[in-house]
Design a protein around this motif. Structure first.
Motif, mmCIF file in Angstrom:
data_model
loop_
_atom_site.group_PDB
_atom_site.id
_atom_site.type_symbol
_atom_site.label_atom_id
_atom_site.label_comp_id
_atom_site.label_asym_id
_atom_site.label_seq_id
_atom_site.Cartn_x
_atom_site.Cartn_y
_atom_site.Cartn_z
ATOM 1 N N ASP A 194 -5.634 13.388 -15.142
ATOM 2 C CA ASP A 194 -4.615 12.529 -14.518
ATOM 3 C C ASP A 194 -3.196 12.831 -15.006
ATOM 4 O OD1 ASP A 194 -6.272 11.047 -12.852
ATOM 5 O OD2 ASP A 194 -6.848 9.708 -14.491
ATOM 6 N N LYS A 195 -3.058 13.048 -16.311
ATOM 7 C CA LYS A 195 -1.721 13.327 -16.828
ATOM 8 C C LYS A 195 -1.172 14.614 -16.224
ATOM 9 C CE LYS A 195 -0.637 15.626 -20.485
ATOM 10 N NZ LYS A 195 -0.459 16.172 -21.854
ATOM 11 N N GLU A 196 -2.016 15.622 -16.175
ATOM 12 C CA GLU A 196 -1.549 16.923 -15.706
ATOM 13 C C GLU A 196 -1.132 16.858 -14.232
ATOM 14 O OE1 GLU A 196 -4.236 16.533 -17.756
ATOM 15 O OE2 GLU A 196 -3.173 17.379 -19.492
ATOM 16 N N ILE A 197 -1.938 16.192 -13.406
ATOM 17 C CA ILE A 197 -1.567 16.148 -11.987
ATOM 18 C C ILE A 197 -0.307 15.307 -11.792
ATOM 19 C CG2 ILE A 197 -3.181 14.271 -11.449
ATOM 20 C CD1 ILE A 197 -1.942 17.035 -9.074
ATOM 21 N N PHE A 251 2.219 15.048 -13.878
ATOM 22 C CA PHE A 251 3.358 15.894 -14.255
ATOM 23 C C PHE A 251 3.624 16.967 -13.201
ATOM 24 C CE2 PHE A 251 3.473 15.232 -19.177
ATOM 25 C CZ PHE A 251 3.658 13.882 -18.971
ATOM 26 N N ARG A 252 2.541 17.628 -12.754
ATOM 27 C CA ARG A 252 2.750 18.736 -11.807
ATOM 28 C C ARG A 252 3.284 18.240 -10.469
ATOM 29 N NH1 ARG A 252 -2.341 21.091 -13.900
ATOM 30 N NH2 ARG A 252 -3.334 20.304 -12.028
ATOM 31 N N ALA A 253 2.787 17.085 -10.020
ATOM 32 C CA ALA A 253 3.286 16.545 -8.741
ATOM 33 C C ALA A 253 4.746 16.127 -8.873
ATOM 34 C CB ALA A 253 2.420 15.370 -8.299
ATOM 35 N N THR A 254 5.111 15.565 -10.024
ATOM 36 C CA THR A 254 6.509 15.180 -10.252
ATOM 37 C C THR A 254 7.394 16.417 -10.252
ATOM 38 O OG1 THR A 254 5.777 13.307 -11.587
ATOM 39 C CG2 THR A 254 8.072 13.971 -11.837
ATOM 40 N N GLU A 255 6.945 17.484 -10.906
ATOM 41 C CA GLU A 255 7.740 18.717 -10.958
ATOM 42 C C GLU A 255 7.921 19.324 -9.562
ATOM 43 O OE1 GLU A 255 6.077 19.554 -15.462
ATOM 44 O OE2 GLU A 255 5.385 20.833 -13.831
ATOM 45 N N SER A 256 6.837 19.321 -8.766
ATOM 46 C CA SER A 256 6.965 19.867 -7.407
ATOM 47 C C SER A 256 7.908 19.006 -6.576
ATOM 48 C CB SER A 256 5.587 19.966 -6.737
ATOM 49 O OG SER A 256 4.848 21.029 -7.298
ATOM 50 N N ALA A 257 7.775 17.673 -6.705
ATOM 51 C CA ALA A 257 8.684 16.781 -5.974
ATOM 52 C C ALA A 257 10.125 17.042 -6.396
ATOM 53 C CB ALA A 257 8.301 15.325 -6.224
ATOM 54 N N LEU A 258 10.329 17.313 -7.692
ATOM 55 C CA LEU A 258 11.694 17.510 -8.190
ATOM 56 C C LEU A 258 12.367 18.745 -7.595
ATOM 57 C CD1 LEU A 258 11.580 16.465 -11.957
ATOM 58 C CD2 LEU A 258 12.971 15.446 -10.142
ATOM 59 N N TYR A 259 11.620 19.866 -7.480
ATOM 60 C CA TYR A 259 12.316 21.031 -6.910
ATOM 61 C C TYR A 259 12.627 20.817 -5.441
ATOM 62 C CZ TYR A 259 8.149 23.485 -4.847
ATOM 63 O OH TYR A 259 7.053 23.839 -4.110
ATOM 64 N N LEU A 260 11.740 20.101 -4.714
ATOM 65 C CA LEU A 260 12.023 19.824 -3.296
ATOM 66 C C LEU A 260 13.230 18.901 -3.138
ATOM 67 C CD1 LEU A 260 8.374 19.201 -1.958
ATOM 68 C CD2 LEU A 260 9.799 21.231 -1.537
ATOM 69 N N ILE A 261 13.288 17.869 -3.991
ATOM 70 C CA ILE A 261 14.330 16.844 -3.867
ATOM 71 C C ILE A 261 15.683 17.353 -4.369
ATOM 72 C CG2 ILE A 261 15.095 14.640 -4.862
ATOM 73 C CD1 ILE A 261 12.090 13.804 -4.811
ATOM 74 N N VAL A 262 15.667 17.924 -5.569
ATOM 75 C CA VAL A 262 16.932 18.329 -6.193
ATOM 76 C C VAL A 262 17.586 19.474 -5.414
ATOM 77 C CG1 VAL A 262 17.902 19.447 -8.250
ATOM 78 C CG2 VAL A 262 16.373 17.509 -8.497
ATOM 79 N N LEU A 263 16.756 20.386 -4.908
ATOM 80 C CA LEU A 263 17.312 21.539 -4.204
ATOM 81 C C LEU A 263 17.309 21.337 -2.694
ATOM 82 C CD1 LEU A 263 15.629 24.271 -6.418
ATOM 83 C CD2 LEU A 263 17.974 23.423 -6.563
ATOM 84 N N ALA A 314 -9.798 16.155 -10.223
ATOM 85 C CA ALA A 314 -9.798 16.353 -11.667
ATOM 86 C C ALA A 314 -10.938 17.291 -12.040
ATOM 87 C CB ALA A 314 -9.970 15.014 -12.373
ATOM 88 N N THR A 315 -10.669 18.175 -13.003
ATOM 89 C CA THR A 315 -11.742 19.028 -13.509
ATOM 90 C C THR A 315 -11.921 18.837 -15.012
ATOM 91 O OG1 THR A 315 -10.150 20.858 -13.743
ATOM 92 C CG2 THR A 315 -11.439 20.784 -11.713
ATOM 93 N N GLY A 316 -11.180 17.875 -15.585
ATOM 94 C CA GLY A 316 -11.321 17.567 -17.014
ATOM 95 C C GLY A 316 -10.766 18.650 -17.902
ATOM 96 N N GLU A 358 3.786 20.748 -21.286
ATOM 97 C CA GLU A 358 3.352 22.032 -20.708
ATOM 98 C C GLU A 358 1.902 21.947 -20.257
ATOM 99 O OE1 GLU A 358 2.064 25.734 -19.765
ATOM 100 O OE2 GLU A 358 1.249 24.892 -21.601
ATOM 101 N N THR A 359 1.661 22.313 -19.004
ATOM 102 C CA THR A 359 0.309 22.236 -18.455
ATOM 103 C C THR A 359 -0.135 23.597 -17.921
ATOM 104 O OG1 THR A 359 1.052 21.791 -16.201
ATOM 105 C CG2 THR A 359 0.744 19.879 -17.641
ATOM 106 N N ASP A 360 -1.428 23.665 -17.598
ATOM 107 C CA ASP A 360 -1.955 24.831 -16.889
ATOM 108 C C ASP A 360 -1.592 24.715 -15.403
ATOM 109 O OD1 ASP A 360 -3.236 25.960 -19.171
ATOM 110 O OD2 ASP A 360 -4.861 24.488 -18.974
ATOM 111 N N ALA A 361 -1.855 25.785 -14.683
ATOM 112 C CA ALA A 361 -1.648 25.828 -13.223
ATOM 113 C C ALA A 361 -0.192 25.578 -12.833
ATOM 114 C CB ALA A 361 -2.578 24.839 -12.512
ATOM 115 N N SER A 362 0.727 26.116 -13.607
ATOM 116 C CA SER A 362 2.146 25.993 -13.289
ATOM 117 C C SER A 362 2.494 26.856 -12.081
ATOM 118 C CB SER A 362 3.000 26.425 -14.482
ATOM 119 O OG SER A 362 2.688 25.643 -15.607
#
Ligand code: HEM
Ligand SMILES: *[C@@H]1O[C@H](CO)[C@@H](O)[C@H](O)[C@H]1NC(C)=O
Ligand SMILES: *[C@@H]1O[C@H](CO)[C@@H](O)[C@H](O)[C@H]1NC(C)=O
Ligand SMILES: *[C@@H]1O[C@H](CO)[C@@H](O)[C@H](O)[C@H]1NC(C)=O
Ligand SMILES: *[C@@H]1O[C@H](CO)[C@@H](O)[C@H](O)[C@H]1NC(C)=O
Ligand SMILES: *[C@@H]1O[C@H](CO)[C@@H](O)[C@H](O)[C@H]1NC(C)=O
Ligand SMILES: *[C@@H]1O[C@H](CO)[C@@H](O)[C@H](O)[C@H]1NC(C)=O
Length: 252
Positions: A166-169, A171-183, A238-240, A102-106
């Motif tokens: 780095d971890k957060e971006i 994860f978030r980029a993977t999640e955005s790619a997933l909704y575009l790809i899967v749907l 990154a903003t740390g 779970e990250t911020d900026a969802s």
């Protein structure tokens, strides 16, 4: 003999319909921050109560429901177990442990620090995505990147406890790619708005709207380029920030 076979086939058909029919969560059913896993539970791919989920179960049902391969989701699934006090199973609510998966900026949930319900769909937050790519009926990597940029800017402006490394971006980029790809289209990353909006806001798989699972297995080679394009389009910096929930760790 024939009668028994007929009955078996009939009961298999019934079981299949029963199994994957939509059923909204009831009292005591657990849901969490992942709209796609919530949808899998709502359609009875995952246990409808959202409890006692194993790694292999979440990987099998993600494959069955969305044709997404374990190499894409395996890390998320392993981390899910870290969010649980149990050694073998987790619940859909456990995975909301802040700073683990779970990250911020969802895209559709409030940041954890607000102490608002950061677990469930938040219409105000989702407006950024819902209003993106105006004038056309699809989202794409450009709009998805712009949405991530806007959502991060909102968190930078309002969240004193923002964690964005780095971890957060990743994860978030993977999640955005997933909704575009899967749907949508796995090659172009173009997804009909109606499919994406139904999945996020109703946590319903948009069968009635004409969606069908991707015909190609969605593996890391499919997700990588789209995630890279979305990340580039988001102009991420990154903003740390310091992890306050789960143990800090890095990916890659
Ligand atoms: C086909 C399978 C999956 C798809 C398409 C998918 C897609 C997504 C998307 C698009 C989001 C972003 C939601 C938002 O930002 O509002 C998300 C969030 C999340 N997913 Fe999934 N997911 C899948 C499987 C999984 C698995 C296997 C796990 C772990 C067991 C998982 C755990 C999470 C968590 C914890 C979040 C919350 C991240 C946040 O803070 O926004 N997901 N997922
Ligand atoms: C984990 O959950 C399973 C399934 O509910 C249960 O059988 C087992 O006893 C639990 N183990 C621990 C260590 O809590
Ligand atoms: C949605 O998120 C906003 C912004 O963080 C917050 O003010 C609001 O209370 C949330 N709404 C709900 C219903 O939780
Ligand atoms: C995404 O859609 C918008 C609106 O049609 C368009 O301007 C943009 O070029 C598209 N992005 C890509 C990568 O095709
Ligand atoms: C990933 O999927 C693509 C599209 O189906 C396929 O061409 C490729 O061989 C797969 N790659 C791996 C490593 O499985
Ligand atoms: C993202 O940008 C970097 C740096 O400009 C570039 O090397 C890379 O190819 C881009 N990735 C994608 C998938 O467009
Ligand atoms: C994060 O932790 C570092 C070192 O532990 C500290 O110097 C810094 O002030 C903390 N930042 C925030 C925003 O709490």
């Amino acid at each position: 003999m024939l009668g028994i076979k007929f009955l078996t086939i009939l009961s298999l058909l019934f079981f299949k319909c029963f199994c994957f029919r939509l059923e909204t969560p009831g009292e005591g059913d657990l849901r969490g921050p992942c709209p796609f896993l919530n949808a899998l539970a709502n359609h009875n791919y995952l246990p409808h109560n959202g409890k006692d989920i194993t790694i292999s179960q979440v990987l099998d049902t993600s494959k069955k429901g969305f044709n997404v391969e374990p190499d894409v989701l395996g890390l998320f699934a392993k981390l899910a177990l870290i969010t649980s006090a149990n050694y073998t199973v987790f619940s859909l609510t456990d995975i909301n442990l802040h700073d683990c998966i779970e990250t911020d900026a969802s895209l559709s949930r409030a940041d954890a620090f607000t102490n608002a319900n950061n677990l469930g769909f938040n219409e105000t937050i989702y407006q950024t995505l819902a209003s993106s790519n105006p004038g056309v009926d699809y989202y794409n990597v450009t709009s998805a990147g712009a949405v991530m940029k806007a959502r991060l800017a909102d968190s930078v402006a309002t969240n004193p406890e923002l964690v964005n490394g780095d971890k957060e971006i990743t994860f978030r980029a993977t999640e955005s790619a997933l909704y575009l790809i899967v749907l949508g289209n796995p090659d172009s990353g173009v997804a009909p708005k109606k499919f994406v909006d139904v999945l996020f806001s109703e946590e319903r798989i948009p069968y009635d709207e004409g969606w069908a699972a991707p015909s190609v297995p969605i593996n890391g080679s499919v997700v990588g380029p789209i995630a890279g394009s979305v990340m580039n389009a988001s102009q991420w910096v990154a903003t740390g920030g310091n992890h306050t929930g789960a143990l800090p760790f890095t990916v890659g």
